[in-house]
Write an enzyme that holds these catalytic residues in place. Structure first.
Site, PDB file in Angstrom:
ATOM      1  N   ASP A  15      38.650 -23.816  32.895  1.00  0.00           N
ATOM      2  CA  ASP A  15      37.407 -25.879  33.193  1.00  0.00           C
ATOM      3  C   ASP A  15      37.326 -26.296  31.724  1.00  0.00           C
ATOM      4  OD1 ASP A  15      35.620 -27.547  35.185  1.00  0.00           O
ATOM      5  OD2 ASP A  15      35.391 -28.085  33.592  1.00  0.00           O
ATOM      6  N   GLN A  35      44.000 -26.772  30.021  1.00  0.00           N
ATOM      7  CA  GLN A  35      44.993 -26.861  31.053  1.00  0.00           C
ATOM      8  C   GLN A  35      46.082 -26.507  30.665  1.00  0.00           C
ATOM      9  OE1 GLN A  35      45.280 -30.232  34.372  1.00  0.00           O
ATOM     10  NE2 GLN A  35      47.271 -29.275  34.449  1.00  0.00           N
ATOM     11  N   ASP A  59      44.066 -27.260  40.437  1.00  0.00           N
ATOM     12  CA  ASP A  59      43.027 -28.623  41.015  1.00  0.00           C
ATOM     13  C   ASP A  59      42.111 -29.458  39.351  1.00  0.00           C
ATOM     14  OD1 ASP A  59      41.334 -31.043  42.417  1.00  0.00           O
ATOM     15  OD2 ASP A  59      40.282 -29.041  43.338  1.00  0.00           O
ATOM     16  N   HIS A  62      44.813 -33.655  36.574  1.00  0.00           N
ATOM     17  CA  HIS A  62      45.703 -34.266  38.265  1.00  0.00           C
ATOM     18  C   HIS A  62      46.197 -35.777  37.166  1.00  0.00           C
ATOM     19  CE1 HIS A  62      43.271 -32.525  40.963  1.00  0.00           C
ATOM     20  NE2 HIS A  62      42.239 -33.508  40.652  1.00  0.00           N
ATOM     21  N   GLU A  88      47.445 -29.705  43.579  1.00  0.00           N
ATOM     22  CA  GLU A  88      46.238 -30.766  44.277  1.00  0.00           C
ATOM     23  C   GLU A  88      46.430 -32.254  43.831  1.00  0.00           C
ATOM     24  OE1 GLU A  88      42.009 -29.378  44.847  1.00  0.00           O
ATOM     25  OE2 GLU A  88      42.970 -27.851  45.924  1.00  0.00           O
TER      26      GLU A  88
END
Length: 194
Positions: A15, A35, A59, A62, A88
């Site tokens: 995270d 990420q 997830d 995005h 996702e």
């Protein structure tokens, strides 16, 4: 939730913000980072899954470019053969309000024969329409080029690599796909590595 669902699994989480999870089992490892940071992803893989991950679930942001970086890096370098990579919320690529989203616009043709005429004329190198159409819709709309939809389109292209590089009909040299299977549903993509 994942710890309980996979009773023998080691769970690694990444995270951008610090996360404190109290885990008496010792099977959850939480990392802080981005990420798209390949060095961070490599370190997590070395520490948690030196033989490769069985399942990776994205997830995260995005945001297409960030997802693109982490997908291709983890898929090629740290996902086991037969492993699952889940993305996702790819539908954010259609949201004009999303940072890299683009509104979908549908254009229809009056007749399916127009599609056949276009395809035949295209094969012969003749100009038929200003905008190419297939199945009554634009062949390629802007969200294919960027955002989450663009990333999914790249993965679909990899899935079709056997046809793309087909000796007779594609652009050789032949290369099989690195994807065994791909499932797409509303907001969720599951890719199984060959």
């Amino acid at each position: 939730m994942w710890r309980d669902y996979f009773p023998r699994g080691v769970i690694a989480g990444l995270d951008i913000n610090p996360v404190d999870i109290q885990d008496p089992s010792g099977r959850i490892r939480v990392y802080q980072g981005r990420q798209q940071d390949k060095a961070c992803l490599d370190r997590i893989a070395r520490e948690v899954a030196p033989d490769g991950f069985d399942i990776i679930i994205d997830d995260a942001s995005h945001i297409g470019q960030l997802t693109r970086i982490s997908f291709w890096h983890l898929f090629q370098n740290h996902l086991k053969s037969g492993g699952y990579y889940v993305i996702e919320d790819w539908g954010t690529g259609y949201w004009k309000s999303w940072p890299d989203g683009h509104e979908y616009s549908q254009i229809t043709l009056k007749s399916p024969w127009s599609i056949m005429e276009y395809l035949a004329r295209e094969k012969l190198g003749l100009k038929s329409f200003e905008v190419p159409f297939v199945n009554g819709y634009q062949k390629r709309f802007p969200s294919h080029d960027y955002g989450m939809v663009g990333v999914i389109k790249e993965i679909i292209d990899e899935c079709g690599m056997g046809d793309i590089t087909h000796e007779q009909y594609g652009t050789p040299p032949f290369r099989p796909s690195r994807i065994k299977k791909m499932h797409i549903s509303h907001g969720l993509v599951i890719v199984i590595k060959a």
